[in-house]
Design a protein around this motif. Structure first.
Motif, mmCIF file in Angstrom:
data_model
loop_
_atom_site.group_PDB
_atom_site.id
_atom_site.type_symbol
_atom_site.label_atom_id
_atom_site.label_comp_id
_atom_site.label_asym_id
_atom_site.label_seq_id
_atom_site.Cartn_x
_atom_site.Cartn_y
_atom_site.Cartn_z
ATOM 1 N N GLY A 39 0.804 -1.206 0.000
ATOM 2 C CA GLY A 39 0.000 0.000 0.000
ATOM 3 C C GLY A 39 0.840 1.261 0.000
ATOM 4 N N TYR A 40 1.957 1.208 -0.687
ATOM 5 C CA TYR A 40 2.915 2.324 -0.699
ATOM 6 C C TYR A 40 2.386 3.514 -1.497
ATOM 7 C CZ TYR A 40 7.270 4.783 -1.945
ATOM 8 O OH TYR A 40 8.237 5.720 -2.165
ATOM 9 N N GLN A 41 1.940 3.265 -2.730
ATOM 10 C CA GLN A 41 1.397 4.321 -3.576
ATOM 11 C C GLN A 41 -0.038 4.034 -4.010
ATOM 12 O OE1 GLN A 41 2.862 7.238 -4.410
ATOM 13 N NE2 GLN A 41 4.681 6.743 -3.186
ATOM 14 N N ARG A 42 -0.641 3.018 -3.423
ATOM 15 C CA ARG A 42 -2.022 2.661 -3.733
ATOM 16 C C ARG A 42 -2.750 2.355 -2.426
ATOM 17 N NH1 ARG A 42 -0.520 4.553 -7.698
ATOM 18 N NH2 ARG A 42 -0.518 3.736 -9.828
ATOM 19 N N HIS A 69 3.334 1.748 -9.783
ATOM 20 C CA HIS A 69 3.142 3.201 -9.832
ATOM 21 C C HIS A 69 4.153 3.940 -10.710
ATOM 22 C CE1 HIS A 69 6.455 3.361 -6.933
ATOM 23 N NE2 HIS A 69 5.840 2.372 -6.308
ATOM 24 N N ASP A 70 4.964 3.211 -11.479
ATOM 25 C CA ASP A 70 5.860 3.857 -12.440
ATOM 26 C C ASP A 70 5.117 3.967 -13.766
ATOM 27 O OD1 ASP A 70 7.810 4.711 -14.156
ATOM 28 O OD2 ASP A 70 9.184 3.042 -13.818
ATOM 29 N N ILE A 71 4.427 5.072 -13.983
ATOM 30 C CA ILE A 71 3.560 5.211 -15.147
ATOM 31 C C ILE A 71 4.353 5.212 -16.453
ATOM 32 C CG2 ILE A 71 3.560 7.740 -15.128
ATOM 33 C CD1 ILE A 71 0.593 5.406 -15.935
#
Length: 209
Positions: A39-42, A69-71
């Motif tokens: 749940g670091y970036q989400r 999360h690296d778009i």
């Protein structure tokens, strides 16, 4: 993206193909040590950022990195050996650099003057040869190839590219990463299935709390 549903996050949802490719090419490591964020970036309970150090037991080491999360993304596989390097980028460009002399031989025979020359300008180009290949990367083509191969196996016994039995290796690898993260310790493969099942069940039981 829950422990109770899929049994994990990026490692079991988005990264299985990369994990399969890595273990097909390099084999399974003997040990892993993982740094995993949950749940670091989400807004979720499972993994969305993973960095794992691999120990193959014969001196070879590796690193596996993935996240959600690296778009922009990085699609890169690099294998370095004593006779050169293979680099695959964006699933379509392969660069192979072959040393004219193995690194071990170079280390034993080079003088300080030779070393200094290598690091002047483009002196590095004198010690290896480069081949570059580019291929069209068609979205979903790998799935078509595997399905055609599956049909051919049924019809005329063509050997399978990816036998179903190979799947256990990727599962074992992922389970070891999770156990290493949960315990904060290096984990040896194959993992104890009972130990992993109990650890995962604890995650499931406490998820909604």
């Amino acid at each position: 993206a829950t422990w109770n549903g899929e049994g994990g996050g990026v490692l079991v949802n988005q990264a299985p193909h990369q994990i399969d490719l890595m273990q097909w090419l390099c084999g399974l490591p003997e040990k892993v040590y993982a740094n995993v964020k949950y749940g670091y970036q989400r807004n979720l309970n499972v993994d969305d950022d993973v960095t794992t150090v691999l120990d193959y037991g014969n001196g070879a080491t590796g690193v596996f990195i993935t996240c959600t999360h690296d778009i922009i993304g990085t699609d890169r596989l690099e294998i370095t050996g004593d006779k050169g390097k293979i680099l695959v980028e964006d699933s379509k460009k392969i660069t192979i650099k072959r040393l004219k002399q193995s690194e071990n031989e170079m280390n034993e025979t080079m003088t300080w003057a030779d070393v200094a020359e290598i690091f002047k300008g483009d002196g590095m180009g004198d010690i290896y040869e480069t081949d570059t290949f580019e291929f069209d990367s068609v979205w979903g083509e790998q799935h078509i190839n595997v399905l055609e191969n599956f049909a051919a196996n049924i019809i005329d016994d063509t050997p399978l590219i990816a036998p179903g039995s190979d799947g256990i290796h990727g599962v074992n690898f992922v389970n070891a990463i999770y156990l290493s993260s949960w315990s904060g310790k290096e984990v040896t493969l194959p993992v104890d299935p009972t130990e992993f099942k109990n650890a995962l069940q604890h995650k499931i039981n406490t998820e909604n709390k």
